[in-house]
Design a protein around this motif. Structure first.
Motif, PDB file in Angstrom:
ATOM      1  N   ILE A  69       0.839  -1.202   0.000  1.00 13.47           N
ATOM      2  CA  ILE A  69       0.000   0.000   0.000  1.00 13.47           C
ATOM      3  C   ILE A  69       0.874   1.251   0.000  1.00 13.47           C
ATOM      4  O   ILE A  69       1.875   1.325   0.702  1.00 13.47           O
ATOM      5  CB  ILE A  69      -0.916   0.041   1.240  1.00 13.47           C
ATOM      6  N   GLU A  70       0.468   2.243  -0.779  1.00  9.42           N
ATOM      7  CA  GLU A  70       1.087   3.562  -0.749  1.00  9.42           C
ATOM      8  C   GLU A  70      -0.012   4.608  -0.625  1.00  9.42           C
ATOM      9  O   GLU A  70      -0.985   4.583  -1.385  1.00  9.42           O
ATOM     10  CB  GLU A  70       1.910   3.808  -2.011  1.00  9.42           C
ATOM     11  N   LEU A  71       0.130   5.508   0.342  1.00 13.98           N
ATOM     12  CA  LEU A  71      -0.881   6.540   0.582  1.00 13.98           C
ATOM     13  C   LEU A  71      -0.234   7.915   0.469  1.00 13.98           C
ATOM     14  O   LEU A  71       0.757   8.199   1.147  1.00 13.98           O
ATOM     15  CB  LEU A  71      -1.514   6.345   1.965  1.00 13.98           C
ATOM     16  N   ASP A  72      -0.791   8.729  -0.404  1.00 10.54           N
ATOM     17  CA  ASP A  72      -0.280  10.082  -0.643  1.00 10.54           C
ATOM     18  C   ASP A  72      -1.292  11.086  -0.094  1.00 10.54           C
ATOM     19  O   ASP A  72      -2.313  11.358  -0.737  1.00 10.54           O
ATOM     20  CB  ASP A  72      -0.073  10.291  -2.137  1.00 10.54           C
ATOM     21  N   PRO A 131      -9.799   3.645  -5.324  1.00 11.30           N
ATOM     22  CA  PRO A 131     -10.678   4.693  -4.785  1.00 11.30           C
ATOM     23  C   PRO A 131     -11.169   4.337  -3.380  1.00 11.30           C
ATOM     24  O   PRO A 131     -11.588   3.208  -3.125  1.00 11.30           O
ATOM     25  CB  PRO A 131     -11.848   4.722  -5.781  1.00 11.30           C
ATOM     26  N   LEU A 132     -11.112   5.315  -2.477  1.00 10.91           N
ATOM     27  CA  LEU A 132     -11.636   5.155  -1.130  1.00 10.91           C
ATOM     28  C   LEU A 132     -12.569   6.317  -0.823  1.00 10.91           C
ATOM     29  O   LEU A 132     -12.425   7.407  -1.377  1.00 10.91           O
ATOM     30  CB  LEU A 132     -10.499   5.156  -0.094  1.00 10.91           C
ATOM     31  N   VAL A 177      -4.544   6.611  -2.984  1.00 12.45           N
ATOM     32  CA  VAL A 177      -4.036   5.349  -2.444  1.00 12.45           C
ATOM     33  C   VAL A 177      -3.814   4.391  -3.601  1.00 12.45           C
ATOM     34  O   VAL A 177      -4.656   4.264  -4.496  1.00 12.45           O
ATOM     35  CB  VAL A 177      -5.040   4.728  -1.442  1.00 12.45           C
ATOM     36  N   THR A 178      -2.652   3.735  -3.594  1.00 13.79           N
ATOM     37  CA  THR A 178      -2.418   2.674  -4.570  1.00 13.79           C
ATOM     38  C   THR A 178      -2.227   1.369  -3.833  1.00 13.79           C
ATOM     39  O   THR A 178      -1.619   1.310  -2.762  1.00 13.79           O
ATOM     40  CB  THR A 178      -1.164   2.964  -5.432  1.00 13.79           C
TER      41      THR A 178
END
Length: 240
Positions: A132-135, A149-150, A141-142
């Motif tokens: 997981i990567e969160l920007d 999509p969240l 989020v990838t």
């Protein structure tokens, strides 16, 4: 994101809070400097929306105190003081932005979004763990390299868990940061959102990124030696 609105106008304050909650934020309201200080002492806020003329003090001094104490929370001043010296004074006190009353709510909403896209002072804007990567700045989020999509609440929940990766976070801590004081502590809303995140972030080749520590809370990170099994709760009646 968790926001604090400091506003003593009994008509304006609730309107701003309602709009921000409809935008997907968790929002608390304080009407005085003293109340704001109490809230800031116990809760980490991503943004403070700060009136300047308060019954027991000046919002400019409160902002200066935050910066003096190395509190990096973003500050948006919201005030009727609209002269150039007022704006300069507010920004020099440590505010990140300044909006004058009266204003149209969509403009306030857009300024809040713009501020929350900025990385917190001194913070790393991108969180990475497992697949997981969160920007936070890009609100993206990838999952295994694929953009996922969240909802606004799911994003806030994942952001909080990833910011405390490899720690066990209690349900009460999650409620305090991702929701607000109005959420019924007996509600299953946290469990519902955890289950939704697991479904969205699990892949065929990767373990579920969020584990359940029974009787304690939740943990973002590898699930070795941890019982991560949890049945999806009944989602009926859960709400944002």
């Amino acid at each position: 994101m968790r926001l604090l609105v400091v506003e003593d106008d009994a008509a304006l304050g609730p309107i701003v809070v309602r709009g921000l909650r409809e935008d997907g934020h968790s929002v608390d309201l304080a009407a005085t400097v003293a109340q704001a200080k109490r809230e800031l002492a116990v809760t980490h806020y991503d943004l403070v929306i700060l009136d300047l003329g308060l019954p027991d003090g000046d919002g400019v001094k409160l902002c200066r105190d935050l910066r003096r104490d190395d509190i990096a929370t973003r500050v948006l001043m919201m005030t009727a003081r609209d002269t150039t010296p007022d704006v300069v004074h507010g920004l020099d006190a440590g505010a990140d932005d300044y909006i004058t009353k009266p204003f149209d709510y969509p403009i306030l909403s857009a300024r809040v979004r713009a501020l929350l896209r900025r990385p917190a002072r001194g913070g790393n804007p991108v969180l990475r763990g497992l697949h997981i990567e969160l920007d936070p700045a890009g609100h993206r989020v990838t999952c295994a390299g694929v953009v996922t999509p969240l909802t606004a609440r799911e994003f806030a929940l994942l952001h909080y868990l990833m910011s405390r990766a490899d720690e066990t976070v209690s349900r009460s801590d999650i409620i305090d940061h991702v929701w607000d004081a109005h959420l019924d502590p007996m509600s299953n809303v946290v469990d519902v959102h955890i289950a939704q995140l697991r479904r969205k972030l699990s892949t065929r080749d990767s373990e579920a990124p969020i584990s359940t520590i029974r009787g304690v809370g939740y943990r973002f990170g590898p699930s070795a030696s941890i019982d991560g099994a949890i049945s999806a709760p009944n989602e009926r009646g859960a709400s944002e």
